[in-house]
Design a protein around this motif. Sequence first.
Motif, PDB file in Angstrom:
ATOM      1  N   THR A  48      -7.342   4.824  -5.464  1.00  0.00           N
ATOM      2  CA  THR A  48      -8.370   5.814  -5.196  1.00  0.00           C
ATOM      3  C   THR A  48      -7.711   7.050  -4.605  1.00  0.00           C
ATOM      4  OG1 THR A  48     -10.580   6.146  -4.246  1.00  0.00           O
ATOM      5  CG2 THR A  48      -8.934   5.093  -2.822  1.00  0.00           C
ATOM      6  N   GLN A  49      -8.491   8.098  -4.410  1.00  0.00           N
ATOM      7  CA  GLN A  49      -7.968   9.311  -3.800  1.00  0.00           C
ATOM      8  C   GLN A  49      -9.113  10.088  -3.168  1.00  0.00           C
ATOM      9  OE1 GLN A  49      -6.154  11.874  -6.744  1.00  0.00           O
ATOM     10  NE2 GLN A  49      -7.948  11.903  -8.064  1.00  0.00           N
ATOM     11  N   PHE A  50      -8.752  10.954  -2.219  1.00  0.00           N
ATOM     12  CA  PHE A  50      -9.694  11.944  -1.723  1.00  0.00           C
ATOM     13  C   PHE A  50      -9.006  13.293  -1.784  1.00  0.00           C
ATOM     14  CE2 PHE A  50      -7.659  10.484   2.283  1.00  0.00           C
ATOM     15  CZ  PHE A  50      -7.228  11.691   2.814  1.00  0.00           C
ATOM     16  N   LEU A  87       0.843  -1.201   0.000  1.00  0.00           N
ATOM     17  CA  LEU A  87       0.000   0.000   0.000  1.00  0.00           C
ATOM     18  C   LEU A  87       0.873   1.243   0.000  1.00  0.00           C
ATOM     19  CD1 LEU A  87      -2.861   1.342   0.366  1.00  0.00           C
ATOM     20  CD2 LEU A  87      -2.352   1.329   2.824  1.00  0.00           C
ATOM     21  N   VAL A  88       0.553   2.166  -0.886  1.00  0.00           N
ATOM     22  CA  VAL A  88       1.286   3.430  -0.981  1.00  0.00           C
ATOM     23  C   VAL A  88       0.288   4.580  -0.909  1.00  0.00           C
ATOM     24  CG1 VAL A  88       2.648   4.909  -2.522  1.00  0.00           C
ATOM     25  CG2 VAL A  88       3.190   2.467  -2.339  1.00  0.00           C
ATOM     26  N   MET A  89       0.577   5.564  -0.064  1.00  0.00           N
ATOM     27  CA  MET A  89      -0.229   6.789   0.019  1.00  0.00           C
ATOM     28  C   MET A  89       0.686   7.982  -0.231  1.00  0.00           C
ATOM     29  SD  MET A  89      -2.199   8.338   3.356  1.00  0.00           S
ATOM     30  CE  MET A  89      -2.935   9.971   3.361  1.00  0.00           C
ATOM     31  N   VAL A  90       0.325   8.827  -1.202  1.00  0.00           N
ATOM     32  CA  VAL A  90       1.157   9.979  -1.556  1.00  0.00           C
ATOM     33  C   VAL A  90       0.301  11.211  -1.818  1.00  0.00           C
ATOM     34  CG1 VAL A  90       3.097   8.665  -2.533  1.00  0.00           C
ATOM     35  CG2 VAL A  90       1.146   9.267  -3.989  1.00  0.00           C
ATOM     36  N   ASP A  91       0.953  12.361  -1.736  1.00  0.00           N
ATOM     37  CA  ASP A  91       0.356  13.642  -2.126  1.00  0.00           C
ATOM     38  C   ASP A  91       1.120  14.132  -3.355  1.00  0.00           C
ATOM     39  OD1 ASP A  91      -0.428  16.275  -2.477  1.00  0.00           O
ATOM     40  OD2 ASP A  91       0.222  16.960  -0.504  1.00  0.00           O
ATOM     41  N   PRO A  92       0.490  14.126  -4.537  1.00  0.00           N
ATOM     42  CA  PRO A  92       1.168  14.603  -5.746  1.00  0.00           C
ATOM     43  C   PRO A  92       1.121  16.122  -5.903  1.00  0.00           C
ATOM     44  CG  PRO A  92      -0.999  13.823  -6.316  1.00  0.00           C
ATOM     45  CD  PRO A  92      -0.855  13.604  -4.831  1.00  0.00           C
ATOM     46  N   SER A 104      -3.129  26.775  -0.056  1.00  0.00           N
ATOM     47  CA  SER A 104      -2.504  25.980  -1.124  1.00  0.00           C
ATOM     48  C   SER A 104      -3.543  25.215  -1.935  1.00  0.00           C
ATOM     49  CB  SER A 104      -1.488  24.992  -0.540  1.00  0.00           C
ATOM     50  OG  SER A 104      -2.110  24.034   0.304  1.00  0.00           O
ATOM     51  N   GLY A 105      -4.818  25.474  -1.671  1.00  0.00           N
ATOM     52  CA  GLY A 105      -5.881  24.818  -2.431  1.00  0.00           C
ATOM     53  C   GLY A 105      -6.050  23.354  -2.055  1.00  0.00           C
ATOM     54  N   TYR A 106      -6.829  22.680  -2.863  1.00  0.00           N
ATOM     55  CA  TYR A 106      -7.072  21.261  -2.616  1.00  0.00           C
ATOM     56  C   TYR A 106      -5.843  20.430  -2.969  1.00  0.00           C
ATOM     57  CZ  TYR A 106     -12.068  21.690  -1.684  1.00  0.00           C
ATOM     58  OH  TYR A 106     -13.285  21.996  -1.119  1.00  0.00           O
ATOM     59  N   HIS A 107      -5.576  19.431  -2.136  1.00  0.00           N
ATOM     60  CA  HIS A 107      -4.533  18.444  -2.399  1.00  0.00           C
ATOM     61  C   HIS A 107      -5.197  17.093  -2.602  1.00  0.00           C
ATOM     62  CE1 HIS A 107      -0.662  20.493  -0.929  1.00  0.00           C
ATOM     63  NE2 HIS A 107      -1.611  21.426  -0.916  1.00  0.00           N
ATOM     64  N   ARG A 108      -4.629  16.324  -3.534  1.00  0.00           N
ATOM     65  CA  ARG A 108      -5.085  14.946  -3.736  1.00  0.00           C
ATOM     66  C   ARG A 108      -4.253  14.026  -2.836  1.00  0.00           C
ATOM     67  NH1 ARG A 108      -3.798  14.771  -9.943  1.00  0.00           N
ATOM     68  NH2 ARG A 108      -2.222  16.230  -9.167  1.00  0.00           N
ATOM     69  N   TYR A 109      -4.934  13.146  -2.141  1.00  0.00           N
ATOM     70  CA  TYR A 109      -4.243  12.123  -1.348  1.00  0.00           C
ATOM     71  C   TYR A 109      -4.583  10.786  -1.973  1.00  0.00           C
ATOM     72  CZ  TYR A 109      -2.908  15.832   1.688  1.00  0.00           C
ATOM     73  OH  TYR A 109      -2.346  17.002   2.153  1.00  0.00           O
ATOM     74  N   GLN A 110      -3.559  10.213  -2.601  1.00  0.00           N
ATOM     75  CA  GLN A 110      -3.763   9.050  -3.453  1.00  0.00           C
ATOM     76  C   GLN A 110      -3.313   7.770  -2.765  1.00  0.00           C
ATOM     77  OE1 GLN A 110      -1.584  10.134  -7.028  1.00  0.00           O
ATOM     78  NE2 GLN A 110      -3.310  11.350  -7.787  1.00  0.00           N
TER      79      GLN A 110
END
Length: 202
Positions: free
Chosen positions: A193-195, A91-96, A144-150
């Motif tokens: 997936t992402q939120f 499992l990998v979780m990142v913020d691009p 910084s606006g919305y960030h995707r957490y993938q």
Amino acid sequence: MRLLSAVLVALSLFLTGVRGNHTSRTCIFQTLSDSDKDFCRGDLEVIYPDVGDVSCSYVPKCHGYRRRLSREWGSPHIRYSWAEKNKKYVLVMVDPDAPNRANPRHRYWRHWVVTDILGTDLRNGKVKGHVLSGYVRPSPPPHSGYHRYQFRLYEQPAHKHIALSPEEDASLGSWDLKGFVEDFGLGHPLVKTQFLTKYYED
């Protein structure tokens, strides 16, 4: 007559307040825009307390959810009902979007990496395994606006030992996710997936 008018005004203000409170209790979970929704593939659930599954949605500001996500809640439960019992997963979780989506010079900010997760645990929403990178709460900077957490889930090749290099381990930002995937032959994610969320006071 004046007394009646005063009573009517007071009643009107009271009802407005009641309606206002009722509205504030309503929490709307928006699904992602089409471009962001395209990232989501498969039935991977990301479950936080009180909110539930936030896969492919915006985390709403109401009830302090964004603040609690950034300040209080620990790692989510990750559930993949189709995981094979006898296989292991990564499992990998990142913020691009670090530091922001317009100029992501520190992508992919590493938030969580776990290997050797058993399929039986994933079916139950548990992430047990070898933690390469401990969970870091989503904490987008102000303005910084919305960030995707993938979240990406890979099938772990049999008998493959996976580790971060000392250089990778020394920094969370600007992680070479593609290089990591290629080095260990992880291939394409089985599901992802992402939120999206942003600084809780913005």
